[in-house]
Design an enzyme around this catalytic site. Structure first.
Site, PDB file in Angstrom:
ATOM      1  CB  CYS A 272      -4.868  -5.327   8.053  1.00 38.32           C
ATOM      2  SG  CYS A 272      -5.126  -3.645   7.514  1.00 38.32           S
TER       3      CYS A 272
ATOM      4  NE  ARG B 120      -2.416 -10.437   5.727  1.00 35.54           N
ATOM      5  CZ  ARG B 120      -2.611 -10.864   4.491  1.00 35.54           C
ATOM      6  NH1 ARG B 120      -1.880 -11.827   4.021  1.00 35.54           N
ATOM      7  NH2 ARG B 120      -3.532 -10.325   3.736  1.00 35.54           N
TER       8      ARG B 120
ATOM      9  CD1 TRP C  10       1.333  -1.648   5.519  1.00 38.29           C
ATOM     10  CD2 TRP C  10      -0.344  -1.021   4.196  1.00 38.29           C
ATOM     11  NE1 TRP C  10       1.865  -0.994   4.433  1.00 38.29           N
ATOM     12  CE2 TRP C  10       0.864  -0.595   3.615  1.00 38.29           C
ATOM     13  CE3 TRP C  10      -1.541  -0.725   3.529  1.00 38.29           C
ATOM     14  CZ2 TRP C  10       0.926   0.094   2.413  1.00 38.29           C
ATOM     15  CZ3 TRP C  10      -1.472  -0.023   2.325  1.00 38.29           C
ATOM     16  CH2 TRP C  10      -0.254   0.367   1.780  1.00 38.29           C
TER      17      TRP C  10
ATOM     18  CG  ASN D 270      -6.868  -7.443   4.806  1.00 38.36           C
ATOM     19  OD1 ASN D 270      -6.406  -6.359   4.452  1.00 38.36           O
ATOM     20  ND2 ASN D 270      -6.505  -8.583   4.263  1.00 38.36           N
ATOM     21  N   GLY D 271      -9.000  -4.866   3.970  1.00 46.07           N
ATOM     22  CA  GLY D 271      -9.551  -4.520   2.654  1.00 46.07           C
ATOM     23  C   GLY D 271      -9.934  -3.050   2.636  1.00 46.07           C
TER      24      GLY D 271
ATOM     25  CD  GLU E 290      14.441  -8.772  -6.441  1.00 45.69           C
ATOM     26  OE1 GLU E 290      13.559  -8.041  -6.909  1.00 45.69           O
ATOM     27  OE2 GLU E 290      14.316  -9.361  -5.349  1.00 45.69           O
TER      28      GLU E 290
ATOM     29  CE  LYS F  79      14.450  -7.935  -2.081  1.00 43.58           C
ATOM     30  NZ  LYS F  79      13.499  -8.650  -2.866  1.00 43.58           N
TER      31      LYS F  79
ATOM     32  CD  GLU G   6      12.037  -4.783  -0.901  1.00 39.11           C
ATOM     33  OE1 GLU G   6      10.835  -4.528  -0.933  1.00 39.11           O
ATOM     34  OE2 GLU G   6      12.517  -5.809  -1.422  1.00 39.11           O
TER      35      GLU G   6
ATOM     36  CG  HIS H 197      21.428   7.258 -22.390  1.00 39.35           C
ATOM     37  ND1 HIS H 197      21.611   7.902 -23.590  1.00 39.35           N
ATOM     38  CD2 HIS H 197      21.930   6.014 -22.567  1.00 39.35           C
ATOM     39  CE1 HIS H 197      22.179   7.086 -24.459  1.00 39.35           C
ATOM     40  NE2 HIS H 197      22.389   5.930 -23.849  1.00 39.35           N
TER      41      HIS H 197
ATOM     42  CE  LYS I 200       6.640 -12.853   1.922  1.00 36.93           C
ATOM     43  NZ  LYS I 200       7.696 -12.242   1.111  1.00 36.93           N
TER      44      LYS I 200
HETATM   45  C1  F1P Z   1       4.722  -9.074  -4.874  1.00 34.22           C
HETATM   46  C2  F1P Z   1       5.549  -8.154  -3.978  1.00 34.22           C
HETATM   47  C3  F1P Z   1       6.822  -8.855  -3.480  1.00 34.22           C
HETATM   48  C4  F1P Z   1       7.547  -7.982  -2.471  1.00 34.22           C
HETATM   49  C5  F1P Z   1       6.625  -7.530  -1.333  1.00 34.22           C
HETATM   50  C6  F1P Z   1       5.341  -6.944  -1.852  1.00 34.22           C
HETATM   51  O1  F1P Z   1       4.233 -10.119  -4.109  1.00 34.22           O
HETATM   52  O2  F1P Z   1       5.886  -7.007  -4.721  1.00 34.22           O
HETATM   53  O3  F1P Z   1       7.665  -9.145  -4.550  1.00 34.22           O
HETATM   54  O4  F1P Z   1       8.659  -8.664  -1.929  1.00 34.22           O
HETATM   55  O5  F1P Z   1       6.388  -8.609  -0.507  1.00 34.22           O
HETATM   56  O6  F1P Z   1       4.740  -7.776  -2.855  1.00 34.22           O
HETATM   57  P1  F1P Z   1       3.749 -11.498  -4.689  1.00 34.22           P
HETATM   58  O7  F1P Z   1       2.679 -11.217  -5.701  1.00 34.22           O
HETATM   59  O8  F1P Z   1       4.914 -12.199  -5.287  1.00 34.22           O
HETATM   60  O9  F1P Z   1       3.208 -12.206  -3.481  1.00 34.22           O
END
Ligand code: F1P
Length: 585
Positions: A2, A27, A70, A96-97, A463, A467, A470, A486, A580
């Site tokens: 969060c 977040r 979150w 947060n946590g 990757e 992209k 997600e 396979h 993020k």
């Molecule tokens: C790792 C990660 C990102 C992804 C998303 C969730 O984050 O998997 O690659 O885009 O934001 O977290 P980080 O360790 O590089 O900050």
């Protein structure tokens, strides 16, 4: 995961908290709330995104806290949204946590006649502080309460009758902004960047009181501590969308610059890290998500350029490799945020074994930055979109440069990457974007998209698929070129799109023949390649840069993913269920 913010100062607290929450929304964004102390304690909570809120009329207040959620414990609804209050409604907290012993705490507090209104683990904190206030003052009550918590927390608490904020941190991020006549708590610096760039980075086990100044205490002993203020050089403009509609496209477009910024370290710095790599006995690259894909790509580059074997491990799996670690091992965690819980846990594991830790990280002052023996910064500026775009290519740039440095060819590596930076500019130009809008409109209603690549472009395929899925919610999967047949080739039918990464390198012939296999089953082939080929139904031309092709190949896919999201009505900056900074394990 969060986002939390706290403010004490002369401005209207409600504006500062709402602005801060908008900046922290990456977040978490299932619900939000704030509490302000004016003539009374005012609490506002809502389900949905704070981004949709303009202003809230809660009267004059100069002290307040806010939270964007979150969810981990309890459904997404108003009752579970933070802030949480004590029974007497005088104490408000944001958290947060994850509080691991919350059930036991809850039972204890219920036995003391506390009444709970939410299903969250966080609510116990407000009641626990209230319980301690029966015998001690507010600051001491917060200290005693957090000292009893197990798990991870960044907490900000305030009391209706006190004109100050108290924050505490363990294994979740919390920073303090120090402005003129105003102070801030936040999960991350961009939340208060428009007001101040002077920051105190809190460490685990610290409690801070924001009153007329900042006072820091050790949670366990209650002893006062001295901390330095760090001046960060990120600007508020860097953290705003500017002319772009979304951060995602803004950040994609910045990559020509961010690649150069990644290259701005001194030769001595890069050579020093190259020496540490060359002298290590066993090297582990450890990361999650996109950062993991960058690490995996780099393992191919290190093998080819520096003839070095790199072990690449997803951070959450790293503790299971601990038997391989010694004090001669080098662990290199790679993380944009520097706050990813699994990465930090992996660092803990490495340190227990005396392993040397050199990280690659974007956020200066983050937990990873501070916990590493050395932190090489990406210098990409704030990345706000939940998806990694520019920091992914910054990671690839730094890792490629390090591979060249390990081989004693730093100048060759730098020249190559500087050329790539220029080519990236063309790949993000309006002309390329128009072509990718055309492709996105062909693909937007598809159920599945497959991506194949070989060698250094195999992780690029992973990757690329990440992209696409997600952000657009179209199912996408990436494979090594030889692997699709396979099993998954069973899903190819008339018109199934398959993106083929076909650079002019040793993989070309084989990847083209893999493309043929898919086409002969009806697949629609999108070739990302320096040259066209008869197997391609749609060709996207990219420059030919050998080992650096993985940086160039991902750019059109980032843009494609963006347009797929926009055409399907998805929010590119805030995909559902994602955050993020993944600060929970
Ligand atoms: C790792 C990660 C990102 C992804 C998303 C969730 O984050 O998997 O690659 O885009 O934001 O977290 P980080 O360790 O590089 O900050």
């Amino acid at each position: 995961m969060c986002g939390i913010i706290g403010y004490k100062g002369l401005r209207n607290a409600s504006d500062v908290v709402i602005n801060g929450l908008k900046r922290l929304e990456y977040r978490g964004y299932d619900s939000w709330g704030m509490a302000l102390i004016g003539s009374d304690m005012n609490v506002v909570k809502n389900v949905g995104k704070i981004g949709e809120v303009d202003e809230i009329n809660v009267g004059e207040a100069h002290i307040g806290i806010g939270h964007t959620r979150w969810s981990t414990h309890g459904k997404v609804n108003k009752l579970n949204a933070h802030p949480h209050l004590s029974c007497d409604k005088k104490i408000a907290i944001v958290h947060n946590g994850i509080i691991e012993n919350y059930q036991e705490m809850r039972r204890y507090l219920i036995s003391k006649d506390h009444v709970f209104v939410s299903d969250t683990d966080s609510e116990v904190i407000a009641h626990l502080i209230e319980e301690h206030m029966k015998t001690v003052d507010f600051v001491e009550a917060v200290r005693r309460a957090v000292n009893e918590l197990k798990g991870s927390y960044a907490i900000v608490a305030m009391h209706k009758d006190m004109k100050y904020l108290v924050g505490a941190k363990k294994d979740s991020p919390l920073v303090i902004g120090v402005g003129e006549n105003e102070l801030f708590f936040a999960s991350d610096v961009p939340a208060f960047l428009e007001y101040t760039r002077d920051v105190v980075f809190m460490d685990d086990g610290e409690l801070a009181v924001l009153n007329s100044g900042v006072e820091i205490f050790d949670i366990e002993t209650g002893k006062k501590k001295k901390k330095d203020i760090t001046h960060v050089d990120w600007s508020a403009e860097q953290a705003s969308k500017g002319e772009f509609e979304h951060f995602m496209m803004k950040e994609i477009s910045e990559q020509n610059r961010t690649i150069k910024q990644a290259l701005s370290h001194s030769r001595d710095t890069i050579e020093d890290i190259a020496n540490r790599i060359n002298n290590a006995f066993g090297i582990f690259f450890v990361a999650c998500g996109s950062s993991y894909h960058a690490a995996l790509t780099a393992s191919y580059i290190f093998s080819k350029i520096a003839k070095k074997h790199i072990n690449v491990v997803v951070a959450s799996e790293f503790p299971y490799y601990k038997d391989f670690l010694t004090d001669r091992t080098l662990m290199m965690p790679i993380s944009q945020s520097g706050e990813t819980a699994d990465v930090l846990q992996a660092v803990k594991t490495a340190k227990e074994k005396g392993t040397h830790v050199v990280s690659i990280v974007n956020v200066v002052g983050s937990s990873l930055y501070r916990q590493s023996d050395y932190a090489l910064t990406m210098n990409a500026g704030p990345e706000i979109c939940v998806l990694s775009t520019k920091t992914y290519t910054s990671q690839l740039t730094l890792l490629t440069l390090l591979a060249y440095a390990c081989a004693g060819k730093i100048d060759e590596g730098k020249l190559l990457l500087e050329r790539v930076a220029k080519e990236v500019e063309e790949l993000t130009s309006p002309e390329t974007r128009i072509r990718l809008v055309e492709l996105a409109s062909k693909l937007k209603d598809k159920k599945n998209i497959f991506v194949i690549g070989r060698g250094v472009n195999y992780p690029t395929a992973l990757e690329a698929a990440l992209k696409i899925k997600e952000v657009s919610y179209i199912h996408a999967e990436g494979f090594p070129g030889g692997e699709l047949k396979h099993g998954t080739i069973a899903l190819i039918s008339e018109g199934t799109p398959c993106i083929v990464l076909a650079p002019n390198d040793e993989t070309r012939e084989e990847i083209i023949s893999n493309a043929m296999e898919i086409k002969s089953r009806g697949g629609y082939i999108i070739g990302i390649s320096p040259e066209n080929n008869e197997v391609f139904d749609f060709h996207i031309k990219v420059p030919d840069e050998g080992i650096a092709s993985s940086i160039l190949n991902i750019i059109p896919i980032q843009i494609l993913a963006y347009y797929l999201a926009v055409l399907r009505g998805c929010d590119p900056d805030k995909p559902r269920n994602l955050a993020k900074s993944v600060t929970v394990k």
